[in-house]
Write a protein that holds these residues in place. Sequence first.
Motif, short mmCIF file in Angstrom:
data_model
loop_
_atom_site.label_atom_id
_atom_site.label_comp_id
_atom_site.label_asym_id
_atom_site.label_seq_id
_atom_site.Cartn_x
_atom_site.Cartn_y
_atom_site.Cartn_z
N THR A 216 48.30 -27.30 -19.77
CA THR A 216 47.02 -26.59 -19.96
C THR A 216 45.89 -27.22 -19.15
O THR A 216 45.14 -26.54 -18.45
N GLN A 217 45.78 -28.57 -19.20
CA GLN A 217 44.66 -29.23 -18.54
C GLN A 217 44.70 -29.02 -17.01
O GLN A 217 43.69 -28.70 -16.38
N LEU A 218 45.89 -29.17 -16.46
CA LEU A 218 46.03 -29.01 -15.02
C LEU A 218 45.85 -27.55 -14.61
O LEU A 218 45.26 -27.25 -13.57
N ARG A 219 46.35 -26.63 -15.40
CA ARG A 219 46.16 -25.22 -15.07
C ARG A 219 44.67 -24.87 -15.10
O ARG A 219 44.19 -24.12 -14.25
N GLN A 220 43.94 -25.42 -16.06
CA GLN A 220 42.50 -25.17 -16.13
C GLN A 220 41.80 -25.73 -14.89
O GLN A 220 40.91 -25.09 -14.33
N ALA A 221 42.23 -26.93 -14.47
CA ALA A 221 41.64 -27.53 -13.27
C ALA A 221 41.93 -26.67 -12.05
O ALA A 221 41.07 -26.46 -11.19
N PRO B 245 45.88 -34.66 -6.03
CA PRO B 245 44.68 -34.91 -5.23
C PRO B 245 43.88 -33.65 -4.91
O PRO B 245 42.64 -33.67 -4.96
N HIS B 246 44.54 -32.54 -4.60
CA HIS B 246 43.82 -31.34 -4.19
C HIS B 246 43.07 -30.68 -5.35
O HIS B 246 42.17 -29.87 -5.12
N LEU B 247 43.44 -31.00 -6.57
CA LEU B 247 42.72 -30.50 -7.74
C LEU B 247 41.72 -31.51 -8.27
O LEU B 247 41.09 -31.28 -9.31
N ARG B 248 41.62 -32.63 -7.56
CA ARG B 248 40.75 -33.75 -7.98
C ARG B 248 41.10 -34.21 -9.40
O ARG B 248 40.24 -34.53 -10.22
N ASN C 79 42.62 -23.39 -12.02
CA ASN C 79 41.91 -22.12 -12.12
C ASN C 79 40.43 -22.28 -11.80
O ASN C 79 39.79 -21.38 -11.26
N ALA C 80 39.86 -23.47 -12.12
CA ALA C 80 38.45 -23.71 -11.84
C ALA C 80 38.19 -23.85 -10.35
O ALA C 80 37.10 -23.52 -9.87
N LEU C 81 39.19 -24.33 -9.60
CA LEU C 81 38.99 -24.61 -8.18
C LEU C 81 39.51 -23.52 -7.27
O LEU C 81 39.01 -23.34 -6.16
N ARG C 82 40.51 -22.80 -7.72
CA ARG C 82 41.20 -21.92 -6.79
C ARG C 82 40.39 -20.67 -6.48
O ARG C 82 39.55 -20.22 -7.25
N GLU C 83 40.69 -20.17 -5.29
CA GLU C 83 40.13 -18.90 -4.85
C GLU C 83 40.71 -17.81 -5.74
O GLU C 83 41.92 -17.70 -5.91
N LYS C 84 39.85 -16.98 -6.30
CA LYS C 84 40.30 -16.04 -7.33
C LYS C 84 41.30 -15.03 -6.80
O LYS C 84 42.13 -14.52 -7.57
N SER C 85 41.26 -14.73 -5.51
CA SER C 85 42.21 -13.76 -4.96
C SER C 85 43.57 -14.37 -4.68
O SER C 85 44.49 -13.66 -4.29
N VAL C 86 43.70 -15.69 -4.89
CA VAL C 86 44.96 -16.37 -4.61
C VAL C 86 45.75 -16.54 -5.91
O VAL C 86 45.25 -17.10 -6.87
N PRO C 87 46.99 -16.06 -5.97
CA PRO C 87 47.80 -16.24 -7.18
C PRO C 87 48.02 -17.72 -7.49
O PRO C 87 48.06 -18.56 -6.58
N PHE C 88 48.18 -18.02 -8.77
CA PHE C 88 48.43 -19.41 -9.15
C PHE C 88 49.69 -19.95 -8.47
O PHE C 88 49.77 -21.13 -8.13
#
Length: 445
Positions: free
Chosen positions: A373-378, A408-411, A380-389
């Motif tokens: 959950t924590q990583l998915r939230q991180a 690293p890419h999700l800080r 979702n907060a950073l990713r471009e909305k048009s890009v699938p998870f």
Amino acid sequence: MRTADFARLMAQFAPFEPKPVLACGVSGGSDSFALLLLLDHWARDRGGRVEALTVDHGLRPGSAEEAAELGRLCGQRGISHSVLTWRGGKPSSGVQAAAREARYQLMRAWCERQGVLHLALAHQREDQAETFLLRLRAGSGLDGLAGMAAASETAELRVLRPLLAVPRESLRAFLRASGVAWFEDPSNSDPGFERVRLRAALPELARVGLDSAKLWEICHALGRLRAGVDQACAAFLARAVRLDPLGFAWLDLEAFRAVPPVLAKRALSAILVTVSGASYGPGGRSLARLHAALAGATQRSATLCGCEVRVLGKRCLFWREVSAIKPAPLPMPGGRAVLWDGRFSCRLRQRGARGRFEARQAWLAPLGTRPGTQLRQACNALREKSVPFAAYAGLPAIHHLDGILAVPHLRYWRVRDLEDSFSCALQPRVPLTRPPFVVTDPRFN
């Protein structure tokens, strides 16, 4: 062949640094020995030097003694010589190809360690003709039939082939005039190798007008065509593709559908290779099917070359297929950067977390589709909305027995000291746009 002729050939690879230092692959045969002596003269005239590299493949009795003798001959001429040994098991088939790959890897690694920027190889006109025939027989397309490039580049090294237009006999005449003898490698006359069998067929081809000079001309013309296509492809990729630092790529479909199929398929292959971290693109038939699907808007998604491909509106998104990614050991603290999955350059600069983290107990693996959950939230907060998870699931993550330590890419840094000691940057094995194929002009006659 005269030293002035050679200087003209080398001028095509200019500029060089002041007092250039070059490595030269030397087997002891006439081609490589002539190249070494010509390079030595050329470099000394410019205040530089040449370093001779001999690879001992360990495939024949006496190969170590031959390498030592080459060192003695180089020493007589004031040329530094190093022997690089191919260690480990040897394949039972495909020996020549494996030996060639090992030879290049050993010489490139030596150049990188020594800070040498140029590696010269002695392929000449007959070698180019034989390469053309080998690839013609294998059914190669334009890239293969263009033969060997006169120069190729990586981030650390240029590989130069200044003799590609020079006939072997000119090199041997130069050695004879210099009073220099050379070795004959027995494998060059072993009919068990396909290249040797084709070499034996060259006299018959010459009788019908296809001598090495004519084959070289054909190869040279195709090389010039390939260089032009490479430049056109690079220009198209620059305007129609956006490569994200997270490793996925966007393709403008309107621009894609407006270019000729040969260029569109070449661009597709370049995108797939870069995004997947592969060394080579997909086969012609599978690439043609993907091109037809995207050009005709008949398919919304596909998988090819370790990539997921999905049409999203007026653009197409390419990302790394998670199931194709293999875990790898974490780089050792203080060691060299490693290329993970052919895409990301990763380095661990020091020991982290003052004993709470041990590098040997961790490994690199993709984030995955179920990161918690924590990583998915991180994400979702950073990713471009048009890009699938799913496009983010292939990001490099540091895994441990008790879970993910860092992405690293999700800080995301569960072990805080890793933030200062671990670096990870997109550096694909094959970049999206590459230097164009290099052919040499003018010709050597």
